[in-house]
Scaffold this active site. Structure first.
Site, PDB file in Angstrom:
ATOM      1  N   GLN A  33       0.816  -1.208   0.000  1.00 40.91           N
ATOM      2  CA  GLN A  33       0.000   0.000   0.000  1.00 40.91           C
ATOM      3  C   GLN A  33       0.852   1.262   0.000  1.00 40.91           C
ATOM      4  OE1 GLN A  33      -2.279  -0.875   3.536  1.00 40.91           O
ATOM      5  NE2 GLN A  33      -0.438  -1.644   4.487  1.00 40.91           N
ATOM      6  N   ASP A 158      -8.889  -5.188  13.127  1.00 41.37           N
ATOM      7  CA  ASP A 158      -8.658  -3.754  12.923  1.00 41.37           C
ATOM      8  C   ASP A 158      -8.129  -3.587  11.501  1.00 41.37           C
ATOM      9  OD1 ASP A 158      -8.186  -1.077  13.122  1.00 41.37           O
ATOM     10  OD2 ASP A 158      -6.486  -1.249  14.496  1.00 41.37           O
ATOM     11  N   ASP A 161     -10.652  -0.600   4.997  1.00 44.07           N
ATOM     12  CA  ASP A 161     -11.965  -0.837   4.407  1.00 44.07           C
ATOM     13  C   ASP A 161     -11.890  -2.002   3.417  1.00 44.07           C
ATOM     14  OD1 ASP A 161     -13.843   1.335   5.437  1.00 44.07           O
ATOM     15  OD2 ASP A 161     -12.070   2.493   4.913  1.00 44.07           O
TER      16      ASP A 161
END
Length: 290
Positions: A33, A158, A161
């Protein structure tokens, strides 16, 4: 004073949230990411992954307290906890406040997130990685849940999205594996977005929970960073009584735990399961679809 740079979050179509940037503190494109950490005059340090806000130093305590203390205090005897995701380690810091928790395993897919969080978020995760009760596993959460022989009283997901690397952590396959590794009467809590803008996410998660667990529900918290109103935290357990604990019992357990909080209270805990009608409708729709 802002240097003129602005970071825009465009998670929700038709809505753009802009943060002015005083200084870029860290920026990296990792294997999984795009990561950026910057300072903002209102929220302090802000971490964004793939252009989506993950955590800020100003309001992290709300999210982390509600994700950790609600399931652990509701359970009442949790000794083993699993966190999937949570690379900033703020959630781990809250879990470890419970002296009754003997072991905490955190499974994070991207070690670079943990490494930079240790340096930049020490104001809320200091000492976590050195705690003898804490174990960090760098692995895909889906793979870990499918293959581990360990069992946990509480599992907290946790995640980002349900896009990109985080999408598998919302799958029925993953939830079934979590059910397998929970001890009898254990509880799963998940990040389930802002239902005013992400209703389908909540409906789908509750539908999948309902196919696997005896009790599928959600509770809420008000977190300023996450635009759009209440944030929902998914709840799943085979113990249908866990989310219905009386405030007096929660008060007794919280007092015994012996630490201070800034958002969580036993009364807030009990009240968080009282859902506004439009959120309750989404939960009931999910149950009906199962």
């Amino acid at each position: 004073m802002s240097n003129g740079l602005v970071f825009n979050e465009t998670l929700h179509p038709g809505v753009q949230v802009s943060y002015t940037c005083d200084e870029i503190l860290y920026q990296e494109k990792t294997e999984h990411q795009d990561l950026v950490l910057f300072s903002n005059p209102v929220f302090g340090k802000i971490l964004m992954l793939d252009g989506v806000t993950q955590v800020t130093t100003r309001d992290e305590f709300i999210y982390h307290e509600m994700m950790s203390h609600v399931p652990i205090i509701a359970h009442g005897a949790a000794k083993s906890v699993l966190i999937v995701g949570g690379g900033d380690c703020g959630l781990a810091e809250e879990v470890l406040k419970h002296a009754s928790v003997e072991s905490l395993v955190q499974v994070e897919i991207d070690k670079s997130v943990v490494d930079f969080s240790e340096e930049h978020f020490a104001d809320f995760n200091k000492g976590v990685l050195e705690n003898p009760r804490f174990e960090l596993v760098i692995e895909d959460g889906l793979k870990f849940a499918a293959e581990t022989d360990r069992r946990f009283d509480v599992v907290i997901v946790d995640s980002t999205d349900p896009h990109g690397p985080g999408a598998v952590l919302f799958s029925e396959e993953f939830y079934r594996d979590i059910h397998r590794i929970l001890t009898p009467g254990g509880v799963l809590v998940t990040q389930n977005g802002v239902p005013f803008l992400q209703r389908d996410e909540l409906v789908t998660s509750v539908e999948r929970f309902s196919r696997i667990f005896s009790d599928a529900a959600a509770y809420i918290a008000a977190i300023p960073t996450y635009f759009g109103g209440h944030m929902t935290l998914g709840w799943a357990s085979d113990n249908v009584d866990l989310r219905k604990q009386a405030a007096s019992i929660l008060e007794e357990r919280f007092k015994a735990a012996g630490f201070d909080t800034r958002y969580y209270t036993p009364d807030v805990h009990a009240a968080s399961f009282a859902l506004p009608k439009f959120i309750l409708d989404a939960v009931e729709e999910g149950r009906a679809k199962a």
